[in-house]
Scaffold this active site. Structure first.
Site, PDB file in Angstrom:
ATOM      1  CG  ASP A  12       9.980  73.101   5.879  1.00 60.32           C
ATOM      2  OD1 ASP A  12       9.810  74.247   6.346  1.00 60.32           O
ATOM      3  OD2 ASP A  12      10.476  72.160   6.530  1.00 60.32           O
ATOM      4  CE1 TYR A  32      14.682  68.500   9.013  1.00 64.57           C
ATOM      5  CE2 TYR A  32      13.712  69.401   7.043  1.00 64.57           C
ATOM      6  CZ  TYR A  32      13.658  69.167   8.391  1.00 64.57           C
ATOM      7  OH  TYR A  32      12.568  69.600   9.111  1.00 64.57           O
ATOM      8  CE  LYS A  74      10.119  61.396   2.905  1.00 70.56           C
ATOM      9  NZ  LYS A  74       9.907  59.940   3.084  1.00 70.56           N
ATOM     10  CB  SER A  75       5.488  61.768  -0.520  1.00 67.48           C
ATOM     11  OG  SER A  75       5.452  60.485  -1.123  1.00 67.48           O
ATOM     12  NE  ARG A 115       2.255  56.718  -0.247  1.00 74.64           N
ATOM     13  CZ  ARG A 115       2.917  55.963   0.621  1.00 74.64           C
ATOM     14  NH1 ARG A 115       4.099  56.363   1.100  1.00 74.64           N
ATOM     15  NH2 ARG A 115       2.431  54.815   1.015  1.00 74.64           N
ATOM     16  CG  ASN A 165       0.414  64.100  -0.153  1.00 73.39           C
ATOM     17  OD1 ASN A 165      -0.551  63.360   0.002  1.00 73.39           O
ATOM     18  ND2 ASN A 165       1.629  63.776   0.252  1.00 73.39           N
TER      19      ASN A 165
HETATM   20  N1  LIG Z   1      10.600  71.764  12.361  1.00 72.13           N
HETATM   21  C1  LIG Z   1      10.690  70.517  12.723  1.00 72.13           C
HETATM   22  O1  LIG Z   1      11.208  70.187  13.812  1.00 72.13           O
HETATM   23  C2  LIG Z   1      10.166  69.441  11.826  1.00 72.13           C
HETATM   24  C3  LIG Z   1      10.041  68.123  12.280  1.00 72.13           C
HETATM   25  C4  LIG Z   1       9.531  67.167  11.418  1.00 72.13           C
HETATM   26  C5  LIG Z   1       9.135  67.536  10.136  1.00 72.13           C
HETATM   27  N2  LIG Z   1       9.287  68.827   9.711  1.00 72.13           N
HETATM   28  C6  LIG Z   1       8.900  69.255   8.339  1.00 72.13           C
HETATM   29  O2  LIG Z   1       7.590  68.754   8.050  1.00 72.13           O
HETATM   30  C7  LIG Z   1       7.652  67.967   6.860  1.00 72.13           C
HETATM   31  C8  LIG Z   1       6.588  66.889   6.891  1.00 72.13           C
HETATM   32  O3  LIG Z   1       6.708  66.082   8.057  1.00 72.13           O
HETATM   33  P1  LIG Z   1       7.267  64.584   8.051  1.00 72.13           P
HETATM   34  O4  LIG Z   1       8.167  64.405   6.910  1.00 72.13           O
HETATM   35  O5  LIG Z   1       7.801  64.323   9.409  1.00 72.13           O
HETATM   36  O6  LIG Z   1       5.973  63.680   7.935  1.00 72.13           O
HETATM   37  P2  LIG Z   1       4.618  63.657   7.089  1.00 72.13           P
HETATM   38  O7  LIG Z   1       4.671  64.594   5.950  1.00 72.13           O
HETATM   39  O8  LIG Z   1       3.496  63.752   8.073  1.00 72.13           O
HETATM   40  O9  LIG Z   1       4.616  62.132   6.545  1.00 72.13           O
HETATM   41  C9  LIG Z   1       5.576  61.639   5.653  1.00 72.13           C
HETATM   42  C10 LIG Z   1       5.392  60.126   5.555  1.00 72.13           C
HETATM   43  O10 LIG Z   1       4.103  59.817   5.063  1.00 72.13           O
HETATM   44  C11 LIG Z   1       4.192  59.092   3.849  1.00 72.13           C
HETATM   45  N3  LIG Z   1       3.187  59.695   2.934  1.00 72.13           N
HETATM   46  C12 LIG Z   1       3.229  60.922   2.360  1.00 72.13           C
HETATM   47  N4  LIG Z   1       2.130  61.134   1.622  1.00 72.13           N
HETATM   48  C13 LIG Z   1       1.368  60.034   1.731  1.00 72.13           C
HETATM   49  C14 LIG Z   1       0.125  59.663   1.177  1.00 72.13           C
HETATM   50  N5  LIG Z   1      -0.545  60.478   0.368  1.00 72.13           N
HETATM   51  N6  LIG Z   1      -0.376  58.441   1.484  1.00 72.13           N
HETATM   52  C15 LIG Z   1       0.298  57.597   2.303  1.00 72.13           C
HETATM   53  N7  LIG Z   1       1.484  57.905   2.871  1.00 72.13           N
HETATM   54  C16 LIG Z   1       2.025  59.114   2.570  1.00 72.13           C
HETATM   55  C17 LIG Z   1       5.598  59.285   3.338  1.00 72.13           C
HETATM   56  O11 LIG Z   1       6.038  58.122   2.654  1.00 72.13           O
HETATM   57  P3  LIG Z   1       6.935  58.112   1.290  1.00 72.13           P
HETATM   58  O12 LIG Z   1       7.908  59.225   1.368  1.00 72.13           O
HETATM   59  O13 LIG Z   1       7.565  56.762   1.334  1.00 72.13           O
HETATM   60  O14 LIG Z   1       5.945  58.273   0.159  1.00 72.13           O
HETATM   61  C18 LIG Z   1       6.377  59.457   4.629  1.00 72.13           C
HETATM   62  O15 LIG Z   1       6.679  58.193   5.188  1.00 72.13           O
HETATM   63  C19 LIG Z   1       9.094  67.445   6.870  1.00 72.13           C
HETATM   64  O16 LIG Z   1       9.492  66.901   5.634  1.00 72.13           O
HETATM   65  C20 LIG Z   1       9.844  68.689   7.274  1.00 72.13           C
HETATM   66  O17 LIG Z   1       9.953  69.568   6.175  1.00 72.13           O
HETATM   67  C21 LIG Z   1       9.786  69.773  10.547  1.00 72.13           C
END
Ligand SMILES: NC(=O)c1ccc[n+]([C@@H]2O[C@H](COP(=O)([O-])OP(=O)(O)OC[C@H]3O[C@@H](n4cnc5c(N)ncnc54)[C@H](OP(=O)(O)O)[C@@H]3O)[C@@H](O)[C@H]2O)c1
Length: 283
Positions: free
Chosen positions: A47, A52, A234-235, A240, A244
């Site tokens: 995604d 981005y 995302k990571s 991780r 995940n």
């Molecule tokens: N459509 C939209 O408006 C919108 C908005 C936001 C996000 N998104 C999409 O949704 C995806 C996911 O959301 P997000 O990136 O905001 O946040 P998320 O996936 O909820 O969280 C990512 C964060 O959590 C940490 N993390 C990941 N796996 C972990 C684990 N197993 N244990 C501990 N910490 C962990 C990551 O750290 P590290 O990377 O340092 O490991 C990063 O800081 C995005 O990448 C994007 O593709 C879409």
């Protein structure tokens, strides 16, 4: 229990892997490696978004993975600056050019921007319908659409979005929008599924994780998929990314599901912008 990722049927006849890999806030310089690792582990759904800034690197990672293009489901999204139909057409071509792909699996309107463009996201949506008709977008959908935005599309457009990608995590269940999606055969994609890490030290989440012998991230991701939503955590951390991915070889019972659902704080739990007000347009 094998860790098999289910394919979720979309309302247009296509399917999408329920678990993907998100690349928001991954620096372009780190993207090829992170996506490459995710593909190696077994993720088959990425995604990204024009905003981005890493579409080109996503495309490169897919090309160098050794997988066929058809084996990886790729999503991208229309930049907020390009909602007018002519701009949207150009932006879509740039997305395909950056990815070096001749089609995309799913293309979304990133934000509805109801306070901009005279409140017109309908002509933007009709432009995405063109991309689907000409085969360059296999599926089309929206992101951050609230119920009134979806109702307006239902009244004024032909195609029902295949997905609605919205903020959802234990602190923000977003149930009203999820309910609309469910009733109208729109699949909900839960963005920030672990609230960017903020739900992982919640005592209830930690307790459930200890009970089932999994990590907090795994139980939260498992909670989402048992609710039927699509997730793409995302990571950039290899361990991780692997962790995940292991969420289809265990299950939460009803009591555990209810305990996690009980953490919903309603609107107060929202971490990201409110789509009714969000009006960010990149310069
Ligand atoms: N459509 C939209 O408006 C919108 C908005 C936001 C996000 N998104 C999409 O949704 C995806 C996911 O959301 P997000 O990136 O905001 O946040 P998320 O996936 O909820 O969280 C990512 C964060 O959590 C940490 N993390 C990941 N796996 C972990 C684990 N197993 N244990 C501990 N910490 C962990 C990551 O750290 P590290 O990377 O340092 O490991 C990063 O800081 C995005 O990448 C994007 O593709 C879409």
């Amino acid at each position: 229990m094998a860790n098999t990722i289910p394919d979720i049927p979309l309302n247009d006849g296509n399917t999408i892997p329920q678990l993907g890999f998100g690349v928001f806030q991954i620096e372009p310089k780190d993207t090829v490696e992170a996506v490459g690792r995710a593909l190696e582990i077994g993720y088959r759904h990425i995604d990204t978004a024009e905003m981005y800034g890493n579409e080109a690197e996503v495309g490169e990672a897919v090309r160098t993975s050794g997988l066929d293009r058809g084996e990886v489901f790729v999503t991208s999204k229309l930049n907020n600056a390009f909602h007018r139909p002519e701009d949207a057409r150009r932006a879509f071509e740039s997305t395909l050019a950056a990815l070096k792909m001749d089609y995309i699996d799913l293309f979304l309107i990133h934000w509805p921007l109801p306070t901009l463009y005279d409140g017109d996201f309908v002509s933007t949506w009709k432009t995405l319908e063109e991309f689907q008709r000409d085969g360059r977008a296999k599926s089309i959908g929206v992101s951050n659409f609230q119920v009134p935005h979806l109702e307006r599309l239902a009244a004024e457009a032909d195609v029902v979005p295949a997905v609605n990608q919205i903020e959802v995590h234990p602190y923000f269940g977003n149930e009203e929008v999820r309910g609309y999606d469910r009733r109208h055969n729109i699949i909900t994609q839960a963005w920030s599924p672990i609230a960017q890490g903020k739900v992982l030290d919640d005592p209830t989440v930690v307790d459930v994780a200890e009970e089932v012998g999994r990590t907090p991230a795994q139980v939260v991701l498992r909670w989402h998929v048992q609710r039927g939503d699509i997730v793409f955590p995302k990571s950039i951390t290899p361990q991780r990314i692997a962790e995940n991915f292991q969420i289809f070889d265990f299950a939460l019972d009803d009591a555990a599901m209810e305990r996690i659902s009980g953490l919903d704080r309603g609107e107060a739990g929202r971490q990201g912008p409110n789509p009714d007000e969000f009006d960010y347009v990149p310069a």
